[in-house]
Design a protein around this motif. Structure first.
Motif, mmCIF file in Angstrom:
data_model
loop_
_atom_site.group_PDB
_atom_site.id
_atom_site.type_symbol
_atom_site.label_atom_id
_atom_site.label_comp_id
_atom_site.label_asym_id
_atom_site.label_seq_id
_atom_site.Cartn_x
_atom_site.Cartn_y
_atom_site.Cartn_z
ATOM 1 N N ASN A 44 -9.618 -33.664 -46.483
ATOM 2 C CA ASN A 44 -8.815 -34.839 -46.125
ATOM 3 C C ASN A 44 -7.420 -34.819 -46.759
ATOM 4 N N GLY A 45 -6.732 -33.705 -46.588
ATOM 5 C CA GLY A 45 -5.363 -33.543 -47.060
ATOM 6 C C GLY A 45 -4.936 -32.125 -46.754
ATOM 7 N N PRO A 46 -3.638 -31.874 -46.603
ATOM 8 C CA PRO A 46 -3.187 -30.545 -46.168
ATOM 9 C C PRO A 46 -3.539 -29.425 -47.145
ATOM 10 N N ALA A 47 -3.457 -29.714 -48.453
ATOM 11 C CA ALA A 47 -3.795 -28.683 -49.431
ATOM 12 C C ALA A 47 -5.303 -28.584 -49.629
ATOM 13 N N LYS A 48 -5.988 -29.703 -49.496
ATOM 14 C CA LYS A 48 -7.450 -29.685 -49.594
ATOM 15 C C LYS A 48 -8.047 -28.878 -48.441
ATOM 16 N N LEU A 49 -7.492 -29.095 -47.253
ATOM 17 C CA LEU A 49 -7.954 -28.368 -46.074
ATOM 18 C C LEU A 49 -7.839 -26.865 -46.302
ATOM 19 N N CYS A 50 -6.707 -26.419 -46.806
ATOM 20 C CA CYS A 50 -6.516 -24.985 -47.051
ATOM 21 C C CYS A 50 -7.467 -24.480 -48.109
ATOM 22 N N GLN A 51 -7.639 -25.260 -49.170
ATOM 23 C CA GLN A 51 -8.533 -24.827 -50.246
ATOM 24 C C GLN A 51 -9.965 -24.719 -49.738
ATOM 25 N N ALA A 52 -10.413 -25.709 -48.973
ATOM 26 C CA ALA A 52 -11.785 -25.707 -48.466
ATOM 27 C C ALA A 52 -12.016 -24.570 -47.479
ATOM 28 N N MET A 53 -11.009 -24.307 -46.642
ATOM 29 C CA MET A 53 -11.159 -23.293 -45.604
ATOM 30 C C MET A 53 -10.857 -21.885 -46.126
ATOM 31 N N GLY A 54 -10.358 -21.783 -47.341
ATOM 32 C CA GLY A 54 -10.029 -20.472 -47.894
ATOM 33 C C GLY A 54 -8.733 -19.902 -47.361
ATOM 34 N N ILE A 55 -7.806 -20.786 -46.971
ATOM 35 C CA ILE A 55 -6.517 -20.351 -46.436
ATOM 36 C C ILE A 55 -5.504 -20.276 -47.579
ATOM 37 N N ASP A 56 -4.819 -19.135 -47.696
ATOM 38 C CA ASP A 56 -3.772 -19.015 -48.703
ATOM 39 C C ASP A 56 -2.626 -18.155 -48.165
ATOM 40 N N GLY A 57 -1.704 -17.795 -49.041
ATOM 41 C CA GLY A 57 -0.484 -17.110 -48.608
ATOM 42 C C GLY A 57 -0.726 -15.775 -47.943
ATOM 43 N N SER A 58 -1.875 -15.170 -48.208
ATOM 44 C CA SER A 58 -2.156 -13.884 -47.571
ATOM 45 C C SER A 58 -2.314 -14.038 -46.063
ATOM 46 N N MET A 59 -2.491 -15.261 -45.597
ATOM 47 C CA MET A 59 -2.672 -15.508 -44.162
ATOM 48 C C MET A 59 -1.392 -15.980 -43.497
ATOM 49 N N ASN A 60 -0.289 -16.030 -44.240
ATOM 50 C CA ASN A 60 0.986 -16.425 -43.649
ATOM 51 C C ASN A 60 1.362 -15.446 -42.538
ATOM 52 N N GLY A 61 1.632 -15.963 -41.343
ATOM 53 C CA GLY A 61 2.020 -15.111 -40.220
ATOM 54 C C GLY A 61 0.863 -14.615 -39.376
ATOM 55 N N THR A 62 -0.376 -14.988 -39.749
ATOM 56 C CA THR A 62 -1.548 -14.531 -38.997
ATOM 57 C C THR A 62 -1.566 -15.122 -37.587
#
Length: 188
Positions: free
Chosen positions: A119-137
């Motif tokens: 329930n927040g943009p950074a929480k969503l990324c943390q929960a889904m395992g999204i980080d900078g390595s996925m930039n541009g995917t």
DNA sequence: CTTTGGATCGTCT
DNA sequence: GACGATCCAAAGG
């Protein structure tokens, strides 16, 4: 969701992304809150002021993920929209967990309740395992780790609409949309 | 329940 | 050198 559907104005794409599924490897969540950012013409956009190393993905083709690092500790994710080259995007602000909740809880030990997982943009990324390595995917490539998927649930006919959150400029623009009544929306 | 301030560092001026 | 497209814990009502 076809790639060409992202090659449009993010203010049109954003409300259509509501109730779509975001899939990241073994985790799935339903998008319930989004914001549109309109490139160099938008004072709240990272692209305001032109292309830099950080925002370069937004200036590229639509249908890719723009992931940025902020506040010294948080990742947030956008879907790049169109027209190509105008650095327009949709920020994924909140989602409702659908599948892989065990993995999400492991990724977010601070979350007390399941509602707090995404329930927040950074929480969503943390929960889904999204980080900078996925930039541009690429979001559409079936072989990729990330995808946005339409499972037949339509966007709400009358979503909530209002100003964007956490910005200091462009606060008069109603470019935030959410699934009204959903408990995972980040702000009321 | 609401409000407040600390954490923490990449990015751009 | 200042400031984030934020989150969380602690303190106060």
């Amino acid at each position: 969701m076809l790639n060409t559907e992202f090659a449009r104005d993010p203010r049109d794409v954003a409300p259509e992304l509501l109730n779509k599924l975001i899939v990241a490897e073994d985790r799935v969540a339903r998008i319930v809150e989004v914001e549109a950012y309109c490139g160099e013409e938008d004072p709240a956009s990272h692209a305001y002021g032109g292309k830099t190393a950080r925002n370069s993905v937004m200036f590229g083709p639509p249908g890719r993920l723009y992931v940025y690092f902020t506040y010294g500790m948080h990742w947030c994710a956008n879907v790049v929209c169109g027209p190509e080259g105008l650095a327009r995007a949709v920020l994924l602000r909140a989602a409702s967990p659908v599948f892989g909740l065990d993995e999400m809880r492991l990724a977010r030990p601070r979350a007390r309740r399941d509602v707090d997982l995404c329930n927040g943009p950074a929480k969503l990324c943390q929960a889904m395992g999204i980080d900078g390595s996925m930039n541009g995917t690429e979001l559409i490539d079936a072989r990729g780790r990330l995808a946005i998927f339409d499972d037949g649930v339509d966007p709400p006919p009358t979503p909530g609409v209002g100003p964007r959150v956490g910005i200091s400029a462009g606060t008069d623009l109603p470019w935030r949309w959410w699934v009204d009544g959903d408990s995972c929306v980040s702000a009321r």
